[in-house]
Motif scaffolding. Structure first.
Motif, PDB file in Angstrom:
ATOM      1  N   ASN A 212      20.062  16.315  63.025  1.00 43.68           N
ATOM      2  CA  ASN A 212      20.766  17.307  62.234  1.00 43.68           C
ATOM      3  C   ASN A 212      22.198  16.839  61.995  1.00 43.68           C
ATOM      4  O   ASN A 212      23.049  16.920  62.879  1.00 43.68           O
ATOM      5  N   GLU A 213      22.441  16.354  60.792  1.00 49.25           N
ATOM      6  CA  GLU A 213      23.767  15.895  60.373  1.00 49.25           C
ATOM      7  C   GLU A 213      24.404  16.881  59.400  1.00 49.25           C
ATOM      8  O   GLU A 213      25.401  16.571  58.769  1.00 49.25           O
ATOM      9  N   SER A 214      23.810  18.069  59.263  1.00 48.35           N
ATOM     10  CA  SER A 214      24.231  19.022  58.234  1.00 48.35           C
ATOM     11  C   SER A 214      25.456  19.844  58.619  1.00 48.35           C
ATOM     12  O   SER A 214      26.099  20.428  57.754  1.00 48.35           O
ATOM     13  N   GLY A 215      25.749  19.937  59.902  1.00 48.05           N
ATOM     14  CA  GLY A 215      26.831  20.801  60.345  1.00 48.05           C
ATOM     15  C   GLY A 215      26.409  22.260  60.440  1.00 48.05           C
ATOM     16  O   GLY A 215      27.233  23.127  60.720  1.00 48.05           O
ATOM     17  N   GLN A 216      25.133  22.548  60.199  1.00 47.36           N
ATOM     18  CA  GLN A 216      24.607  23.907  60.289  1.00 47.36           C
ATOM     19  C   GLN A 216      23.570  23.981  61.404  1.00 47.36           C
ATOM     20  O   GLN A 216      22.857  23.014  61.660  1.00 47.36           O
TER      21      GLN A 216
ATOM     22  N   VAL B 192      20.861  17.257  56.242  1.00 50.66           N
ATOM     23  CA  VAL B 192      22.147  16.770  55.742  1.00 50.66           C
ATOM     24  C   VAL B 192      22.917  17.875  55.032  1.00 50.66           C
ATOM     25  O   VAL B 192      22.344  18.894  54.645  1.00 50.66           O
ATOM     26  N   ASP B 193      24.208  17.629  54.820  1.00 51.75           N
ATOM     27  CA  ASP B 193      25.032  18.571  54.070  1.00 51.75           C
ATOM     28  C   ASP B 193      24.847  18.338  52.566  1.00 51.75           C
ATOM     29  O   ASP B 193      24.192  17.385  52.139  1.00 51.75           O
ATOM     30  N   GLU B 194      25.444  19.226  51.773  1.00 50.12           N
ATOM     31  CA  GLU B 194      25.250  19.149  50.320  1.00 50.12           C
ATOM     32  C   GLU B 194      25.839  17.887  49.703  1.00 50.12           C
ATOM     33  O   GLU B 194      25.262  17.328  48.767  1.00 50.12           O
TER      34      GLU B 194
ATOM     35  N   THR C  40      26.067  14.901  51.038  1.00 50.34           N
ATOM     36  CA  THR C  40      25.154  13.792  51.318  1.00 50.34           C
ATOM     37  C   THR C  40      23.901  13.903  50.465  1.00 50.34           C
ATOM     38  O   THR C  40      23.444  12.912  49.877  1.00 50.34           O
TER      39      THR C  40
ATOM     40  N   PRO D 142      22.986  18.624  44.579  1.00 48.74           N
ATOM     41  CA  PRO D 142      22.075  18.561  45.723  1.00 48.74           C
ATOM     42  C   PRO D 142      20.693  19.112  45.359  1.00 48.74           C
ATOM     43  O   PRO D 142      20.544  19.890  44.427  1.00 48.74           O
TER      44      PRO D 142
ATOM     45  N   CYS E 101      18.146  19.769  53.119  1.00 49.33           N
ATOM     46  CA  CYS E 101      19.521  20.271  53.015  1.00 49.33           C
ATOM     47  C   CYS E 101      19.514  21.765  53.327  1.00 49.33           C
ATOM     48  O   CYS E 101      19.153  22.584  52.470  1.00 49.33           O
TER      49      CYS E 101
ATOM     50  N   SER F 238      21.736  24.139  53.571  1.00 43.22           N
ATOM     51  CA  SER F 238      22.501  25.083  52.749  1.00 43.22           C
ATOM     52  C   SER F 238      21.783  25.367  51.429  1.00 43.22           C
ATOM     53  O   SER F 238      21.768  26.506  50.957  1.00 43.22           O
TER      54      SER F 238
END
Length: 156
Positions: A6-10, A41-43, A45, A59, A90, A92
């Motif tokens: 999990n690299e999304s930060g969420q 990943v985040d938006e 990325t 995204p 993703c 988000s």
């Protein structure tokens, strides 16, 4: 073997996603030791991947990067073993999309995970007949997953 990163930060229910991936691989008769990577990943990325690999701006919800081009097995054959590839989600985008589909964020993530897995296994939705097959298999796996989970969905 299923790896999740999990690299999304969420916050995400990594355990539930891995459990569903195992369930779906079993339903598709893929060897339990086949390798799969799930990356959240985040938006920014996801936007970069979407533009680089598909030439589309912004995204998207899920992308798949197949490796060994495995295909679904059958109950009467030895399940295929190899490296499936990567599924990139993703969260988000998934959360926003869930509102549109009438699903919870987790249900949408589950649906997209199976969708990405089907792409790794050669399914596509570019043509109407192929789309019907892919979405039917996706829906069937999700329905069986829900039945197996029963009332325990909140226990994930």
């Amino acid at each position: 073997m299923i790896d999740i990163n999990n690299e999304s930060g969420q916050a995400a229910d990594d355990k539930a996603l891995v459990q569903l991936a195992h369930f779906a691989l079993d339903a598709l008769h893929i060897h339990p030791d086949a390798e799969l990577s799930i990356v959240l990943v985040d938006e920014a990325t996801m936007s970069a991947y979407h533009e680089k690999f598909l030439g589309e701006p912004g995204p998207t919800d899920v992308m798949s990067f197949p490796m060994d081009e495995l295909r679904p097995g059958s109950p009467n054959t030895e399940p295929p073993l190899g490296v499936l590839g990567d599924i990139v989600l993703c969260p988000s985008v998934t959360e926003r999309q869930a509102v549109q589909t009438g699903r919870t964020a987790q249900e949408e993530a589950d649906y997209l995970l199976v969708h990405g897995l089907l792409h790794l296994l050669g399914f596509d939705h570019g043509e109407p007949a192929a789309k019907e097959v892919m979405f039917s298999v996706n829906d069937q796996i999700i329905e069986e997953w829900k039945k197996q989970r029963g009332t325990h969905d909140t226990d994930r």
